[in-house]
Motif scaffolding. Structure first.
Motif, mmCIF file in Angstrom:
data_model
loop_
_atom_site.group_PDB
_atom_site.id
_atom_site.type_symbol
_atom_site.label_atom_id
_atom_site.label_comp_id
_atom_site.label_asym_id
_atom_site.label_seq_id
_atom_site.Cartn_x
_atom_site.Cartn_y
_atom_site.Cartn_z
ATOM 1 N N VAL A 3 4.079 50.026 66.878
ATOM 2 C CA VAL A 3 4.983 50.694 67.805
ATOM 3 C C VAL A 3 4.190 51.484 68.837
ATOM 4 N N ILE A 128 10.367 49.237 69.876
ATOM 5 C CA ILE A 128 11.308 50.275 69.429
ATOM 6 C C ILE A 128 12.477 49.627 68.697
ATOM 7 N N LEU A 131 11.468 48.844 65.270
ATOM 8 C CA LEU A 131 11.448 50.052 64.454
ATOM 9 C C LEU A 131 12.858 50.477 64.065
ATOM 10 N N PHE A 132 13.796 50.346 65.004
ATOM 11 C CA PHE A 132 15.191 50.737 64.783
ATOM 12 C C PHE A 132 16.110 49.558 65.116
ATOM 13 N N MET A 153 17.841 58.378 65.932
ATOM 14 C CA MET A 153 16.940 57.243 66.120
ATOM 15 C C MET A 153 16.694 57.003 67.608
ATOM 16 N N GLY A 157 13.182 57.108 69.538
ATOM 17 C CA GLY A 157 12.775 55.938 70.309
ATOM 18 C C GLY A 157 12.499 56.272 71.760
ATOM 19 N N THR A 183 15.578 57.415 55.982
ATOM 20 C CA THR A 183 15.215 56.476 57.040
ATOM 21 C C THR A 183 14.261 57.130 58.033
ATOM 22 N N ILE A 184 14.567 58.380 58.414
ATOM 23 C CA ILE A 184 13.696 59.106 59.345
ATOM 24 C C ILE A 184 12.317 59.318 58.731
ATOM 25 N N ASP A 186 10.824 57.407 56.524
ATOM 26 C CA ASP A 186 10.122 56.121 56.555
ATOM 27 C C ASP A 186 9.517 55.864 57.938
ATOM 28 N N VAL A 187 10.273 56.201 58.981
ATOM 29 C CA VAL A 187 9.782 55.996 60.349
ATOM 30 C C VAL A 187 8.579 56.895 60.634
ATOM 31 N N ARG A 190 5.542 55.585 58.962
ATOM 32 C CA ARG A 190 4.993 54.415 59.654
ATOM 33 C C ARG A 190 4.199 54.846 60.887
ATOM 34 N N LEU A 191 4.743 55.796 61.646
ATOM 35 C CA LEU A 191 4.044 56.283 62.831
ATOM 36 C C LEU A 191 2.728 56.956 62.440
#
Length: 245
Positions: A3, A128, A131-132, A153, A157, A183-184, A186-187, A190-191
């Motif tokens: 991303v 993006i 990702l979402f 999200m 993004g 979910t947030i 997890d994001v 990942r970032l």
């Protein structure tokens, strides 16, 4: 698929002696911390501890009464809020602040307002959406019609569309269900794995300790403690006095 653009280089954020006054009241007193390249740092503390005032002062959204801010070799102390993005700081504000009357995709593209829209912009838009995925499905829907979680999200993004060297998030879990908080998280993980530097202000201790490597604990506008997230998450003083756990 990454991303974060491969050409984006991380930079150290250095905040020194940051102070904020509202009238005669000192809300933040000589706060200092760093975010090293690729590091994720949380700012935690009870309500009224000065967390959000610190973040808003960092972004230039409230006047600073003292201190300095640097990102890499750039002195941002006198940079206006609207120009912070041009220097590599992406901001996800408390309350999301999406443009409700514009479609999802236009909201995302506005995140790239500081640079020319080209094929690379649209490649990043696709990233993006990877990702979402829900945003891809709703790309033509007005942002105001999205749920709170979907708007969050969208706000993240949009900030990522700026190609930030540092992503700053203010209370991203506010008003979200436990599932969406997951979910947030997890994001953010990942970032973090992709090497993006993160600065997170968050009331949700589980999210903060899970998403960050280091934390600063604030009390009455000052830094009271600092350390690794693993250490602080098990510290009785932090859990009982500052977080009420």
């Amino acid at each position: 698929m990454k991303v974060i653009a491969e050409s984006t280089a991380a930079a150290c954020l250095s905040v020194r002696e940051l102070s904020v006054h509202y009238g005669g009241v000192q809300a933040v007193s000589s706060v200092g911390f760093t975010v090293e390249p690729g590091q994720s740092v949380g700012i935690i503390g009870a309500n009224g501890a000065g967390k959000t005032s610190t973040l808003k002062a960092l972004m230039g959204l409230v006047p600073r009464s003292g201190g300095s801010i640097r990102l890499g070799d750039k002195d941002l102390t006198r940079v206006r809020a609207r120009d912070m993005v041009r220097h590599g700081i992406g901001y996800v504000p408390e309350g999301r602040h999406v443009f409700p009357g514009l479609p999802v995709e236009k909201n995302l593209l506005l995140g790239a307002y500081s640079r020319a829209w080209d094929k690379d912009t649209h490649r990043q838009l696709d990233e993006i959406y990877t990702l979402f995925p829900v945003l891809r499905d709703m790309r033509g829907r007005l942002a105001g019609a999205l749920s709170g979680g979907q708007q969050q999200m969208l706000a993240i993004g949009r900030a990522l569309m700026t190609r930030p060297r540092l992503l700053v998030l203010d209370e991203p879990s506010m008003g979200l269900s436990p599932k969406l908080v997951g979910t947030i998280l997890d994001v953010l993980l990942r970032l973090r794995e992709e090497g993006l530097s993160l600065l997170l202000v968050e009331q949700n201790a589980k999210l903060t300790f899970g998403a960050t490597s280091h934390c600063v604990v604030m009390e009455n506008g000052r830094v009271a403690m600092r350390g690794t997230s693993a250490q602080l998450s098990h510290d009785p003083r932090v859990r009982e006095v500052y977080l009420g756990l």
